[in-house]
Design an enzyme around this catalytic site. Structure first.
Site, PDB file in Angstrom:
ATOM      1  N   ILE A  16     -53.221 -45.305 -25.495  1.00 61.79           N
ATOM      2  CA  ILE A  16     -54.426 -44.482 -25.406  1.00 61.79           C
ATOM      3  C   ILE A  16     -55.673 -45.316 -25.720  1.00 61.79           C
ATOM      4  O   ILE A  16     -56.677 -45.243 -25.016  1.00 61.79           O
ATOM      5  CB  ILE A  16     -54.326 -43.269 -26.366  1.00 61.79           C
ATOM      6  CG1 ILE A  16     -53.111 -42.390 -25.990  1.00 61.79           C
ATOM      7  CG2 ILE A  16     -55.613 -42.450 -26.358  1.00 61.79           C
ATOM      8  CD1 ILE A  16     -53.138 -41.781 -24.605  1.00 61.79           C
ATOM      9  N   GLY A 114     -51.633 -36.782 -32.018  1.00 62.20           N
ATOM     10  CA  GLY A 114     -50.518 -36.981 -32.934  1.00 62.20           C
ATOM     11  C   GLY A 114     -50.830 -36.483 -34.337  1.00 62.20           C
ATOM     12  O   GLY A 114     -49.928 -36.274 -35.150  1.00 62.20           O
ATOM     13  N   SER A 143     -53.406 -33.139 -27.911  1.00 56.14           N
ATOM     14  CA  SER A 143     -52.458 -33.982 -27.168  1.00 56.14           C
ATOM     15  C   SER A 143     -52.588 -33.769 -25.662  1.00 56.14           C
ATOM     16  O   SER A 143     -53.266 -32.850 -25.194  1.00 56.14           O
ATOM     17  CB  SER A 143     -51.034 -33.647 -27.600  1.00 56.14           C
ATOM     18  OG  SER A 143     -50.667 -32.404 -27.024  1.00 56.14           O
ATOM     19  N   CYS A 144     -51.888 -34.600 -24.923  1.00 52.79           N
ATOM     20  CA  CYS A 144     -51.942 -34.525 -23.457  1.00 52.79           C
ATOM     21  C   CYS A 144     -51.528 -33.150 -22.941  1.00 52.79           C
ATOM     22  O   CYS A 144     -52.237 -32.523 -22.151  1.00 52.79           O
ATOM     23  CB  CYS A 144     -51.048 -35.615 -22.864  1.00 52.79           C
ATOM     24  SG  CYS A 144     -49.407 -35.707 -23.607  1.00 52.79           S
ATOM     25  N   ASN A 145     -50.384 -32.649 -23.405  1.00 50.27           N
ATOM     26  CA  ASN A 145     -49.908 -31.345 -22.925  1.00 50.27           C
ATOM     27  C   ASN A 145     -50.849 -30.227 -23.350  1.00 50.27           C
ATOM     28  O   ASN A 145     -51.152 -29.319 -22.572  1.00 50.27           O
ATOM     29  CB  ASN A 145     -48.495 -31.077 -23.462  1.00 50.27           C
ATOM     30  CG  ASN A 145     -47.453 -31.869 -22.701  1.00 50.27           C
ATOM     31  OD1 ASN A 145     -47.465 -31.883 -21.471  1.00 50.27           O
ATOM     32  ND2 ASN A 145     -46.566 -32.548 -23.410  1.00 50.27           N
ATOM     33  N   GLY A 199     -48.070 -24.711 -27.642  1.00 51.40           N
ATOM     34  CA  GLY A 199     -48.709 -23.385 -27.551  1.00 51.40           C
ATOM     35  C   GLY A 199     -49.590 -23.125 -28.767  1.00 51.40           C
ATOM     36  O   GLY A 199     -50.808 -22.892 -28.639  1.00 51.40           O
ATOM     37  N   HIS A 224     -45.476 -35.800 -17.469  1.00 47.88           N
ATOM     38  CA  HIS A 224     -44.908 -34.476 -17.799  1.00 47.88           C
ATOM     39  C   HIS A 224     -45.074 -33.498 -16.630  1.00 47.88           C
ATOM     40  O   HIS A 224     -46.025 -33.580 -15.868  1.00 47.88           O
ATOM     41  CB  HIS A 224     -45.638 -33.852 -18.985  1.00 47.88           C
ATOM     42  CG  HIS A 224     -45.710 -34.697 -20.216  1.00 47.88           C
ATOM     43  ND1 HIS A 224     -44.616 -35.290 -20.808  1.00 47.88           N
ATOM     44  CD2 HIS A 224     -46.764 -35.032 -21.001  1.00 47.88           C
ATOM     45  CE1 HIS A 224     -45.001 -35.950 -21.901  1.00 47.88           C
ATOM     46  NE2 HIS A 224     -46.301 -35.810 -22.026  1.00 47.88           N
TER      47      HIS A 224
HETATM   48  N1  LIG Z   1     -48.937 -42.010 -25.315  1.00 44.83           N
HETATM   49  C1  LIG Z   1     -49.304 -40.834 -24.898  1.00 44.83           C
HETATM   50  O1  LIG Z   1     -48.876 -40.354 -23.849  1.00 44.83           O
HETATM   51  C2  LIG Z   1     -50.281 -40.021 -25.685  1.00 44.83           C
HETATM   52  C3  LIG Z   1     -50.936 -38.982 -25.007  1.00 44.83           C
HETATM   53  C4  LIG Z   1     -51.892 -38.250 -25.716  1.00 44.83           C
HETATM   54  C5  LIG Z   1     -52.138 -38.506 -27.032  1.00 44.83           C
HETATM   55  N2  LIG Z   1     -51.457 -39.511 -27.669  1.00 44.83           N
HETATM   56  C6  LIG Z   1     -51.768 -39.748 -29.081  1.00 44.83           C
HETATM   57  O2  LIG Z   1     -52.596 -40.900 -29.169  1.00 44.83           O
HETATM   58  C7  LIG Z   1     -52.339 -41.565 -30.418  1.00 44.83           C
HETATM   59  C8  LIG Z   1     -51.939 -43.007 -30.125  1.00 44.83           C
HETATM   60  O3  LIG Z   1     -50.763 -42.970 -29.331  1.00 44.83           O
HETATM   61  P1  LIG Z   1     -50.373 -44.180 -28.363  1.00 44.83           P
HETATM   62  O4  LIG Z   1     -49.355 -43.638 -27.442  1.00 44.83           O
HETATM   63  O5  LIG Z   1     -51.577 -44.830 -27.819  1.00 44.83           O
HETATM   64  O6  LIG Z   1     -49.657 -45.154 -29.383  1.00 44.83           O
HETATM   65  P2  LIG Z   1     -49.312 -46.702 -29.178  1.00 44.83           P
HETATM   66  O7  LIG Z   1     -48.176 -46.979 -30.067  1.00 44.83           O
HETATM   67  O8  LIG Z   1     -49.226 -47.035 -27.735  1.00 44.83           O
HETATM   68  O9  LIG Z   1     -50.622 -47.425 -29.724  1.00 44.83           O
HETATM   69  C9  LIG Z   1     -50.949 -47.454 -31.075  1.00 44.83           C
HETATM   70  C10 LIG Z   1     -51.650 -48.760 -31.373  1.00 44.83           C
HETATM   71  O10 LIG Z   1     -52.046 -48.748 -32.742  1.00 44.83           O
HETATM   72  C11 LIG Z   1     -51.705 -50.001 -33.302  1.00 44.83           C
HETATM   73  N3  LIG Z   1     -51.544 -49.854 -34.764  1.00 44.83           N
HETATM   74  C12 LIG Z   1     -50.422 -49.617 -35.508  1.00 44.83           C
HETATM   75  N4  LIG Z   1     -50.726 -49.554 -36.813  1.00 44.83           N
HETATM   76  C13 LIG Z   1     -52.064 -49.762 -36.909  1.00 44.83           C
HETATM   77  C14 LIG Z   1     -52.972 -49.818 -37.995  1.00 44.83           C
HETATM   78  N5  LIG Z   1     -52.583 -49.654 -39.252  1.00 44.83           N
HETATM   79  N6  LIG Z   1     -54.284 -50.047 -37.730  1.00 44.83           N
HETATM   80  C15 LIG Z   1     -54.722 -50.231 -36.442  1.00 44.83           C
HETATM   81  N7  LIG Z   1     -53.889 -50.194 -35.377  1.00 44.83           N
HETATM   82  C16 LIG Z   1     -52.586 -49.955 -35.608  1.00 44.83           C
HETATM   83  C17 LIG Z   1     -50.426 -50.435 -32.597  1.00 44.83           C
HETATM   84  O11 LIG Z   1     -50.242 -51.830 -32.684  1.00 44.83           O
HETATM   85  C18 LIG Z   1     -50.731 -49.981 -31.166  1.00 44.83           C
HETATM   86  O12 LIG Z   1     -51.407 -50.971 -30.418  1.00 44.83           O
HETATM   87  C19 LIG Z   1     -51.268 -40.726 -31.113  1.00 44.83           C
HETATM   88  O13 LIG Z   1     -51.912 -39.771 -31.919  1.00 44.83           O
HETATM   89  C20 LIG Z   1     -50.583 -40.025 -29.975  1.00 44.83           C
HETATM   90  O14 LIG Z   1     -49.933 -38.839 -30.361  1.00 44.83           O
HETATM   91  C21 LIG Z   1     -50.552 -40.281 -27.017  1.00 44.83           C
END
Ligand SMILES: NC(=O)c1ccc[n+]([C@@H]2O[C@H](COP(=O)([O-])OP(=O)(O)OC[C@H]3O[C@@H](n4cnc5c(N)ncnc54)[C@H](O)[C@@H]3O)[C@@H](O)[C@H]2O)c1
Length: 346
Positions: A16, A114, A143-145, A199, A224
Site C-alpha cells: 500500500i 488493518g 480496508s479494501c473490502n 460489514g 477479491h
Molecule cells: N495489501 C492489501 O491488499 C491491503 C489493502 C488495503 C489495506 N491494507 C492495509 O494497509 C496496511 C499495510 O498493508 P500492506 O499490505 O501494505 O503491508 P506490507 O507488508 O506489504 O507493507 C508493510 C511495510 O511496512 C514495513 N514495516 C514493517 N515494520 C515497520 C516499522 N516498524 N516501521 C516502518 N515500516 C515497517 C515493511 O517492511 C513493509 O515494507 C495494513 O493496515 C493493511 O491492513 C492492505
C-alpha cells in the site's frame, strides 16, 4: 485553497505504502518529502531508484540501510520534523505503536484498514464522510473490502434506494508478491464467524447501514470478488440502480459481453491500459449481471485490494490538512491526477 504544497511522509513502503507514495507524487498540491521503512532489500532500493528520499523507521533500520550501502536521508523522527502529515502503511499492530510518535512530533496521521477504528476514532471513505475528517489530527482509511462496500451501498443509500444488504466476499489468499511464503492453496476457507468484520467496519463510516457480510478465503492472488443481495427501499428498475452506481465516484463497469469475464481478465485489461502496476482504483462492477427484481437487486463486483484505498488516502491527506474543504472537489482532483474512470474502455 492554499498555495503551499502539503508536505507528506509515507511510513511503511510495502504494497500500500509504495502506491500511496506514487499517488502523492502525481498530485500538484502535495509534496512527497520521503518514505520510511525498516527493510534494506530491493523494495527500498527501488524507492532510491525512483529518486525518493529514504529514511529508516528505527535507529537499527538506519544502521542496516547504511551498512547495505543504501543512501539514507535520516531517521523517521527527522522526516517527521519536515512534514505536515504522515500516511502510515506499516503492518497491522505495528501501526498502532506509531500514533504517539506522530502526535509527539505534531504531525497529522492517516492509518490503514488493518488498524481498529478505536485507534483513530474516525474511519474514512471520501465520498461518505470527507467533511467529518476536515481538520482532524488522525483518521483511518478503511480496508479494501470495506471501502468497496461503503462506495456501493453508499451509492444506493444516497439515491434513496437502500433498505438492507447481504454480501458474500471471496477474498484473495495473499498478495501476489508474497505468494512464495503465504496463502492457502487448493482449498476455500470460510471465516469462522458471521458477520465477517467488513460489514460492521462499514458501519464505522455509515453508522445506519443494515449490512451483513460473509467472507471466505480462496486459493488465488487476483483480488477479491463480492456477490451482493440487496433489499431496496422500494421497487425500482434496473436503470435506476445502474444510475445510482453511475452517479457515485470510483465505481466503474465491467462488461462480460466484451470479454471481461473474470478477475484475471480485469487485471490483464488494467495492465494493457498501462495503469501503474496494473492497478484498479475503482470498484469493478459487472454491468451485465446486475439484476433487479421488484425491490431486490443482485450484483457482483471486483475489488483490487492493492490499489482501491490509494485515492481515498490522497483525499484523507487533503481533508486532514484542510487544503481542500470540499470532498467532491478533492475526489475529482485525485481522480484526474490518477486516471480513475467510470468506463474502462469505450
Ligand atoms: N495489501 C492489501 O491488499 C491491503 C489493502 C488495503 C489495506 N491494507 C492495509 O494497509 C496496511 C499495510 O498493508 P500492506 O499490505 O501494505 O503491508 P506490507 O507488508 O506489504 O507493507 C508493510 C511495510 O511496512 C514495513 N514495516 C514493517 N515494520 C515497520 C516499522 N516498524 N516501521 C516502518 N515500516 C515497517 C515493511 O517492511 C513493509 O515494507 C495494513 O493496515 C493493511 O491492513 C492492505
Amino acid at each position: 485553497m492554499s498555495t503551499r504544497k502539503v508536505r507528506v511522509a509515507v511510513n511503511g513502503y510495502g504494497v500500500i505504502g509504495k502506491r500511496i507514495a506514487d499517488a502523492i507524487v502525481a498530485q500538484d498540491d502535495m509534496e512527497l518529502v520521503g518514505v520510511a521503512d525498516v527493510v534494506s532489500d530491493w523494495r527500498i532500493r527501488v524507492a532510491v531508484e525512483k529518486g525518493y528520499q529514504v529514511f529508516g523507521s528505527t535507529p537499527e533500520a538506519v544502521d542496516q540501510m547504511r551498512a547495505a550501502g543504501i543512501t539514507v536521508a535520516g531517521s523517521l523522527d527527522g522526516l517527521l520534523k519536515r512534514v505536515d502529515v504522515v500516511a502510515d502503511a506499516t503492518p497491522k499492530k505495528v501501526a498502532e505503536t506509531n500514533l504517539q510518535r506522530y502526535r509527539a512530533a505534531g504531525v497529522k496521521s492517516i492509518f490503514q484498514g488493518g488498524e481498529k477504528h478505536s485507534l483513530t476514532g474516525h474511519s474514512f471513505v471520501a465520498q461518505a464522510n470527507y467533511a467529518t475528517a476536515l481538520g482532524r489530527d488522525v483518521t483511518r482509511v478503511v480496508s479494501c473490502n470495506t471501502t468497496s462496500i461503503v462506495r456501493t451501498l453508499g451509492a444506493l443509500k444516497d439515491a434513496g434506494l437502500l433498505k438492507r444488504a447481504r454480501g458474500v466476499l471471496v477474498r484473495r489468499a495473499t498478495d501476489p508478491w508474497e505468494s512464495d511464503h503465504s496463502g492457502v492453496m487448493n482449498t476455500v476457507v470460510p471465516e469462522k464467524s458471521i458477520p465477517s468484520h467488513q460489514g460492521p467496519d462499514a458501519q464505522t463510516v455509515i453508522p445506519d447501514l443494515d449490512v451483513v457480510t460473509i467472507a471466505v478465503v480462496a486459493a488465488h492472488t487476483t483480488s477479491h470478488l463480492h456477490a451482493w443481495s440487496v433489499e431496496l427501499s422500494r421497487p425500482a428498475t434496473r436503470d435506476e440502480v445502474l444510475a445510482a452506481f453511475r452517479t457515485a465516484p470510483r465505481i466503474a463497469f465491467l462488461k462480460a459481453a466484451q470479454g471481461m469475464v473474470a478477475l484475471n481478465t480485469t487485471l490483464e485489461m488494467m495492465a494493457d491500459l498501462g495503469r501503474p502496476r496494473g492497478d484498479m482504483w475503482e470498484v469493478g462492477l459487472w454491468e451485465d449481471s446486475l439484476m433487479v427484481m421488484g425491490n431486490e437487486a443482485f450484483y457482483t463486483y471486483q475489488v483490487y485490494n492493492q490499489a482501491i484505498v490509494v485515492p481515498e488516502t490522497i483525499d484523507a491527506i487533503r481533508a486532514l490538512t484542510g487544503v481542500e474543504k470540499d470532498g467532491a472537489a478533492s475526489i475529482a482532483k485525485t481522480d484526474r491526477a490518477l486516471g480513475v474512470t467510470c468506463e474502462f474502455v469505450v
